[in-house]
Design a protein around this motif. Structure first.
Motif, PDB file in Angstrom:
ATOM      1  N   TYR A 160      -6.389  -0.443   0.542  1.00  0.00           N
ATOM      2  CA  TYR A 160      -6.054   0.581  -0.477  1.00  0.00           C
ATOM      3  C   TYR A 160      -7.460   1.120  -0.952  1.00  0.00           C
TER       4      TYR A 160
ATOM      5  N   PRO B 270       0.957  -1.273   0.057  1.00  0.00           N
ATOM      6  CA  PRO B 270      -0.058   0.062   0.002  1.00  0.00           C
ATOM      7  C   PRO B 270       1.086   1.235  -0.042  1.00  0.00           C
ATOM      8  N   ALA B 271       1.925   1.339   0.588  1.00  0.00           N
ATOM      9  CA  ALA B 271       2.965   2.324   0.698  1.00  0.00           C
ATOM     10  C   ALA B 271       3.399   2.703  -0.666  1.00  0.00           C
TER      11      ALA B 271
ATOM     12  N   HIS C  69       0.486   3.907  -3.109  1.00  0.00           N
ATOM     13  CA  HIS C  69       0.357   5.365  -2.838  1.00  0.00           C
ATOM     14  C   HIS C  69       1.617   6.451  -3.323  1.00  0.00           C
ATOM     15  N   TRP C  70       2.522   6.035  -3.184  1.00  0.00           N
ATOM     16  CA  TRP C  70       3.813   6.567  -3.592  1.00  0.00           C
ATOM     17  C   TRP C  70       3.904   6.740  -4.759  1.00  0.00           C
TER      18      TRP C  70
ATOM     19  N   SER D 248       1.187   6.627  -6.828  1.00  0.00           N
ATOM     20  CA  SER D 248      -0.089   7.022  -7.192  1.00  0.00           C
ATOM     21  C   SER D 248      -0.714   6.177  -8.360  1.00  0.00           C
TER      22      SER D 248
ATOM     23  N   GLN E 153      -6.923   2.509  -8.413  1.00  0.00           N
ATOM     24  CA  GLN E 153      -7.555   1.357  -7.533  1.00  0.00           C
ATOM     25  C   GLN E 153      -7.424   0.158  -8.585  1.00  0.00           C
TER      26      GLN E 153
END
Length: 326
Positions: free
Chosen positions: A206, A172-173, A176-177, A179, A182
């Motif tokens: 997420y 998940p990190a 997000h990093w 972008s 979904q």
């Protein structure tokens, strides 16, 4: 067959020695907390389980493997009541080519790396199958087929469980990093994370769309246990071994069908999904509580390194393709 998570605990395997009743009270209170408090997400539950295993021990460790297996299967079926069949079919079709290419490339690379590093053939094969298909479930299905002994199976499971624990926080990190959408994240974690429990846990963290795509693609991927297990019987010349089919996947499909075509189910479906997500949180708490640091040391450096190399390969190549196509 016992595994790395099935043997009884001893006082030497954790930091504080408590009487069994105190162990049980602490364990039950934390387990109930995972159900009662929404703030405890699946990754946090896994972390709590890891802490409790290494500080106080797991008083019900002999029941852990069976409990996690049943809970995960029930939870996955429950999640089906929150998904649409048409969307699931679309996601499954899209992930099919990814699945075929990643499974066979990982198995071939695993065979080569295992030979190069001089790793026991059965351990290497179990780690490769766990990485390529669906983690502990694949190992549990393949182990009797190749007739691996307790130590070989435990090492394979240990490698997969270690990397699953890391993936639950790392993916998940990274998503997000970078972008990731979904859709892209759901597809990526279904391909690159080993166990269904960690795939669903990471995707749920997420977002809802990521959860649907990840669950569908991962379960479609899990069906490859059957042909890979059959192939393993010839590779290890064990023609009489039985293949363990993951039947719960068909119940998940049934839940999808019911949720899509039976309108009256909409009244209770959200409750099934909520219970399923709680079940997943408890599953990851139990998985974490079965990972004592002394048991993980038994894995050894070479098998762990093989698992890491295969994981980096499947995670990086699948992410590269997804980013290129998005």
């Amino acid at each position: 067959m016992k595994t790395i998570s099935d043997t009884h605990d001893t006082p030497k395997q954790h930091l504080f020695s408590l009487n069994r009743t105190t162990q049980q009270v602490i364990f039950i209170l934390l387990l109930v907390s995972c159900v009662v408090f929404p703030i405890i997400s699946p990754p946090v539950a896994l972390l709590i389980g890891l802490v409790i295993a290494n500080l106080f021990g797991h008083p019900f460790l002999h029941l852990n493997h069976k409990a996690t297996s049943i809970l995960l299967q029930v939870s996955v079926v429950g999640l089906g009541f929150g998904m649409n069949l048409h969307s699931a079919i679309s996601a499954g079709k899209e992930g099919f080519l990814f699945t075929v290419a990643s499974i066979f490339s990982t198995l071939i690379l695993g065979l080569l790396v295992g030979k190069w590093m001089g790793i026991d053939k059965k351990i290497s094969h179990l780690i490769s199958c766990g990485t390529a298909i669906c983690g502990g479930s694949a190992i549990a299905a393949i182990a009797p087929v190749v007739k691996s002994n307790e130590n070989q199976t435990s090492v394979g499971l240990g490698v997969i469980f270690i990397l699953n624990s890391v993936a639950l926080f790392l993916f998940p990190a990274i998503g997000h990093w970078l972008s990731l959408s979904q859709h892209d994240f759901g597809l990526w974690c279904a391909i690159a994370i080993h166990d269904t429990s960690s795939v669903v846990g990471a995707a749920n963290k997420y977002g809802a769309e990521a959860l649907q795509i990840a669950t569908t693609v991962k379960l479609a991927r899990a069906l490859w246990i059957i042909p890979i297990a059959v192939g393993s019987t010839y590779l290890f010349k064990n023609g009489k071994s039985k293949v363990k089919i993951p039947y719960f996947i068909f119940l998940f499909i049934l839940a999808l069908v019911v949720n899509t075509y039976v309108s009256s189910i909409a009244v209770v479906a959200p409750y099934f999904v909520t219970i399923a997500k709680l079940g997943l949180t408890v599953t990851l708490f139990l998985i974490g509580s079965g990972l004592n640091i002394n048991k993980l040391k038994e894995v050894g450096v070479k098998p762990l390194l093989q698992g890491v190399l295969l994981w980096i390969f499947i995670a990086s190549t699948s992410l590269f393709v997804i980013l290129k196509l998005s």
